[in-house]
Design a protein around this motif. Structure first.
Motif, PDB file in Angstrom:
ATOM      1  N   VAL A 105       0.864  -1.178   0.000  1.00  0.00           N
ATOM      2  CA  VAL A 105       0.000   0.000   0.000  1.00  0.00           C
ATOM      3  C   VAL A 105       0.898   1.225   0.000  1.00  0.00           C
ATOM      4  CG1 VAL A 105      -1.724   1.303   1.312  1.00  0.00           C
ATOM      5  CG2 VAL A 105      -1.812  -1.187   1.291  1.00  0.00           C
ATOM      6  N   GLU A 106       0.545   2.206  -0.787  1.00  0.00           N
ATOM      7  CA  GLU A 106       1.249   3.489  -0.789  1.00  0.00           C
ATOM      8  C   GLU A 106       0.230   4.576  -0.493  1.00  0.00           C
ATOM      9  OE1 GLU A 106       3.327   4.063  -4.479  1.00  0.00           O
ATOM     10  OE2 GLU A 106       4.488   2.229  -4.231  1.00  0.00           O
ATOM     11  N   VAL A 107       0.614   5.485   0.389  1.00  0.00           N
ATOM     12  CA  VAL A 107      -0.263   6.584   0.784  1.00  0.00           C
ATOM     13  C   VAL A 107       0.554   7.862   0.708  1.00  0.00           C
ATOM     14  CG1 VAL A 107      -1.672   7.515   2.651  1.00  0.00           C
ATOM     15  CG2 VAL A 107      -1.506   5.057   2.340  1.00  0.00           C
ATOM     16  N   GLY A 108      -0.078   8.951   0.333  1.00  0.00           N
ATOM     17  CA  GLY A 108       0.620  10.224   0.250  1.00  0.00           C
ATOM     18  C   GLY A 108      -0.288  11.352   0.686  1.00  0.00           C
ATOM     19  N   ALA A 109       0.287  12.534   0.774  1.00  0.00           N
ATOM     20  CA  ALA A 109      -0.476  13.733   1.103  1.00  0.00           C
ATOM     21  C   ALA A 109       0.074  14.879   0.260  1.00  0.00           C
ATOM     22  CB  ALA A 109      -0.349  14.059   2.582  1.00  0.00           C
ATOM     23  N   VAL A 110      -0.827  15.589  -0.383  1.00  0.00           N
ATOM     24  CA  VAL A 110      -0.429  16.706  -1.235  1.00  0.00           C
ATOM     25  C   VAL A 110      -1.212  17.934  -0.793  1.00  0.00           C
ATOM     26  CG1 VAL A 110      -0.323  17.593  -3.597  1.00  0.00           C
ATOM     27  CG2 VAL A 110      -0.036  15.143  -3.168  1.00  0.00           C
ATOM     28  N   HIS A 111      -0.490  18.996  -0.436  1.00  0.00           N
ATOM     29  CA  HIS A 111      -1.143  20.245  -0.068  1.00  0.00           C
ATOM     30  C   HIS A 111      -1.456  21.001  -1.348  1.00  0.00           C
ATOM     31  CE1 HIS A 111      -1.284  24.532   0.993  1.00  0.00           C
ATOM     32  NE2 HIS A 111      -1.900  24.079   2.070  1.00  0.00           N
ATOM     33  N   LEU A 112      -2.687  21.476  -1.477  1.00  0.00           N
ATOM     34  CA  LEU A 112      -3.112  22.230  -2.650  1.00  0.00           C
ATOM     35  C   LEU A 112      -3.357  23.667  -2.209  1.00  0.00           C
ATOM     36  CD1 LEU A 112      -5.763  19.664  -3.902  1.00  0.00           C
ATOM     37  CD2 LEU A 112      -3.419  19.900  -4.711  1.00  0.00           C
ATOM     38  N   GLY A 113      -2.884  24.606  -2.970  1.00  0.00           N
ATOM     39  CA  GLY A 113      -3.130  25.997  -2.589  1.00  0.00           C
ATOM     40  C   GLY A 113      -2.895  26.958  -3.730  1.00  0.00           C
ATOM     41  N   VAL A 120     -10.075  14.129  -1.546  1.00  0.00           N
ATOM     42  CA  VAL A 120      -9.702  15.515  -1.825  1.00  0.00           C
ATOM     43  C   VAL A 120     -10.605  16.420  -0.987  1.00  0.00           C
ATOM     44  CG1 VAL A 120      -9.483  17.295  -3.604  1.00  0.00           C
ATOM     45  CG2 VAL A 120      -9.028  14.906  -4.170  1.00  0.00           C
ATOM     46  N   ARG A 121      -9.993  17.346  -0.283  1.00  0.00           N
ATOM     47  CA  ARG A 121     -10.737  18.358   0.473  1.00  0.00           C
ATOM     48  C   ARG A 121     -10.291  19.714  -0.029  1.00  0.00           C
ATOM     49  NH1 ARG A 121     -11.685  16.380   6.515  1.00  0.00           N
ATOM     50  NH2 ARG A 121     -11.919  14.192   6.029  1.00  0.00           N
ATOM     51  N   SER A 160      -3.411  31.250  -3.883  1.00  0.00           N
ATOM     52  CA  SER A 160      -3.873  32.451  -3.192  1.00  0.00           C
ATOM     53  C   SER A 160      -4.380  33.463  -4.200  1.00  0.00           C
ATOM     54  CB  SER A 160      -2.734  33.073  -2.390  1.00  0.00           C
ATOM     55  OG  SER A 160      -2.321  32.178  -1.394  1.00  0.00           O
ATOM     56  N   ALA A 161      -5.551  33.988  -3.925  1.00  0.00           N
ATOM     57  CA  ALA A 161      -6.145  35.045  -4.748  1.00  0.00           C
ATOM     58  C   ALA A 161      -7.374  35.550  -4.003  1.00  0.00           C
ATOM     59  CB  ALA A 161      -6.485  34.520  -6.133  1.00  0.00           C
ATOM     60  N   THR A 162      -8.421  35.908  -4.713  1.00  0.00           N
ATOM     61  CA  THR A 162      -9.629  36.435  -4.102  1.00  0.00           C
ATOM     62  C   THR A 162     -10.477  35.293  -3.564  1.00  0.00           C
ATOM     63  OG1 THR A 162      -9.583  38.203  -5.728  1.00  0.00           O
ATOM     64  CG2 THR A 162     -11.650  37.891  -4.504  1.00  0.00           C
ATOM     65  N   ASP A 163     -10.779  35.348  -2.251  1.00  0.00           N
ATOM     66  CA  ASP A 163     -11.608  34.296  -1.648  1.00  0.00           C
ATOM     67  C   ASP A 163     -12.932  34.172  -2.365  1.00  0.00           C
ATOM     68  OD1 ASP A 163      -9.959  33.276   0.200  1.00  0.00           O
ATOM     69  OD2 ASP A 163     -10.885  34.208   1.951  1.00  0.00           O
ATOM     70  N   GLY A 164     -13.361  32.936  -2.568  1.00  0.00           N
ATOM     71  CA  GLY A 164     -14.650  32.662  -3.167  1.00  0.00           C
ATOM     72  C   GLY A 164     -14.654  32.715  -4.679  1.00  0.00           C
ATOM     73  N   VAL A 165     -13.594  33.230  -5.278  1.00  0.00           N
ATOM     74  CA  VAL A 165     -13.565  33.369  -6.725  1.00  0.00           C
ATOM     75  C   VAL A 165     -12.400  32.581  -7.315  1.00  0.00           C
ATOM     76  CG1 VAL A 165     -13.386  34.980  -8.643  1.00  0.00           C
ATOM     77  CG2 VAL A 165     -14.671  35.608  -6.610  1.00  0.00           C
ATOM     78  N   SER A 166     -11.196  32.873  -6.858  1.00  0.00           N
ATOM     79  CA  SER A 166     -10.050  32.200  -7.468  1.00  0.00           C
ATOM     80  C   SER A 166      -9.039  31.702  -6.439  1.00  0.00           C
ATOM     81  CB  SER A 166      -9.377  33.126  -8.485  1.00  0.00           C
ATOM     82  OG  SER A 166      -9.012  34.343  -7.864  1.00  0.00           O
ATOM     83  N   SER A 167      -9.410  31.674  -5.180  1.00  0.00           N
ATOM     84  CA  SER A 167      -8.551  31.101  -4.136  1.00  0.00           C
ATOM     85  C   SER A 167      -8.855  29.623  -3.993  1.00  0.00           C
ATOM     86  CB  SER A 167      -8.872  31.753  -2.784  1.00  0.00           C
ATOM     87  OG  SER A 167      -7.822  32.543  -2.362  1.00  0.00           O
ATOM     88  N   LEU A 168      -7.861  28.890  -3.545  1.00  0.00           N
ATOM     89  CA  LEU A 168      -8.067  27.459  -3.348  1.00  0.00           C
ATOM     90  C   LEU A 168      -7.099  26.978  -2.280  1.00  0.00           C
ATOM     91  CD1 LEU A 168      -9.572  24.944  -4.394  1.00  0.00           C
ATOM     92  CD2 LEU A 168      -7.688  24.618  -5.983  1.00  0.00           C
ATOM     93  N   ARG A 169      -7.640  26.299  -1.289  1.00  0.00           N
ATOM     94  CA  ARG A 169      -6.820  25.688  -0.247  1.00  0.00           C
ATOM     95  C   ARG A 169      -7.365  24.288  -0.014  1.00  0.00           C
ATOM     96  NH1 ARG A 169      -7.749  30.683   0.816  1.00  0.00           N
ATOM     97  NH2 ARG A 169      -9.631  30.394   2.025  1.00  0.00           N
ATOM     98  N   GLY A 170      -6.468  23.344   0.196  1.00  0.00           N
ATOM     99  CA  GLY A 170      -6.968  21.993   0.462  1.00  0.00           C
ATOM    100  C   GLY A 170      -5.862  20.963   0.516  1.00  0.00           C
ATOM    101  N   TRP A 171      -6.319  19.704   0.589  1.00  0.00           N
ATOM    102  CA  TRP A 171      -5.436  18.546   0.660  1.00  0.00           C
ATOM    103  C   TRP A 171      -5.943  17.463  -0.256  1.00  0.00           C
ATOM    104  CZ3 TRP A 171      -0.982  18.246   3.362  1.00  0.00           C
ATOM    105  CH2 TRP A 171      -0.748  19.227   4.313  1.00  0.00           C
ATOM    106  N   GLU A 172      -5.011  16.736  -0.840  1.00  0.00           N
ATOM    107  CA  GLU A 172      -5.337  15.517  -1.577  1.00  0.00           C
ATOM    108  C   GLU A 172      -4.617  14.382  -0.853  1.00  0.00           C
ATOM    109  OE1 GLU A 172      -4.961  13.462  -5.987  1.00  0.00           O
ATOM    110  OE2 GLU A 172      -3.965  15.366  -5.605  1.00  0.00           O
ATOM    111  N   LEU A 173      -5.352  13.336  -0.518  1.00  0.00           N
ATOM    112  CA  LEU A 173      -4.783  12.190   0.194  1.00  0.00           C
ATOM    113  C   LEU A 173      -4.965  10.933  -0.662  1.00  0.00           C
ATOM    114  CD1 LEU A 173      -6.341  13.072   3.648  1.00  0.00           C
ATOM    115  CD2 LEU A 173      -3.996  13.495   2.900  1.00  0.00           C
ATOM    116  N   PRO A 174      -4.024  10.662  -1.583  1.00  0.00           N
ATOM    117  CA  PRO A 174      -4.150   9.471  -2.437  1.00  0.00           C
ATOM    118  C   PRO A 174      -3.672   8.207  -1.714  1.00  0.00           C
ATOM    119  CG  PRO A 174      -2.207  10.710  -3.058  1.00  0.00           C
ATOM    120  CD  PRO A 174      -2.879  11.485  -1.957  1.00  0.00           C
ATOM    121  N   ALA A 175      -4.310   7.103  -2.026  1.00  0.00           N
ATOM    122  CA  ALA A 175      -3.902   5.788  -1.497  1.00  0.00           C
ATOM    123  C   ALA A 175      -4.035   4.774  -2.630  1.00  0.00           C
ATOM    124  CB  ALA A 175      -4.777   5.392  -0.323  1.00  0.00           C
TER     125      ALA A 175
END
Length: 176
Positions: free
Chosen positions: A110-118, A154-155, A120-135
């Motif tokens: 089994v392989e598991v990882g964590a990727v931070h996604l981000g 993905v969150r 920065s820009a205008t909240d609600g329009v072009s900003s993005l923050r989150g995590w991807e947890l593939p397994a």
């Protein structure tokens, strides 16, 4: 060329003494190189009946099965050859390595990882923050391959839209 080799091998099979294990194994190698799998398999079966506990015959049968992706059968022949306790250290080492390589085909992992996604820009329009947890999980399918399962959690959070009228005219959207 191949037809000439087959003809030569057929002639040899008629001329070689049936009780000469060494020459019969050489003929088996010839059938394998031509290649004529049916003739090689037939001769291997005859040799296995005639010399059931012979390490050389068992190793040839095992290698033939392994070359044709019949790993279960190859493993059985390698284990029989191992049980004969060959005196040659090279044969013992070869048998152990081949058993190990076939058994390795049944490993799961089994392989598991964590990727931070981000972004920065205008909240609600072009900003993005989150995590991807593939397994990914690999589960053996006998000796022939693996099934695998790939799951991504993905969150994402893009923030919230501002609710002012001025922002609504510039973006065409208003928070509900």
């Amino acid at each position: 060329q191949p037809e000439q080799a087959r003809e030569h091998a057929r002639w040899l099979s008629q001329q070689l003494p049936a009780d000469d294990r060494g020459q019969q194994l050489a003929l088996l190698r010839l059938w394998q190189r031509i290649p004529d799998d049916q003739a090689a398999r037939s001769l291997a079966e005859q040799l296995l009946k005639r010399y059931p506990g012979d390490t050389g015959v068992l190793l040839h049968a095992a290698r033939m099965e392994q070359s044709q992706d019949r790993y279960g059968e190859a493993l059985a022949y390698y284990r029989q050859a191992e049980a004969t306790q060959p005196s040659d250290a090279e044969d013992r080492q070869s048998i152990a390595q081949n058993i190990q390589s076939i058994e390795a085909r049944r490993q799961s992992w089994v392989e598991v990882g964590a990727v931070h996604l981000g972004k920065s820009a205008t909240d609600g329009v072009s900003s993005l923050r989150g995590w991807e947890l593939p397994a990914v999980a690999w589960i053996p399918r006998g000796y022939d391959g693996h099934h695998f399962l790939h799951v991504d959690q993905v969150r994402l959070n893009a923030g919230g839209l501002r609710g002012s009228a001025a922002d609504a005219t510039s973006y065409g959207q208003v928070a509900a």
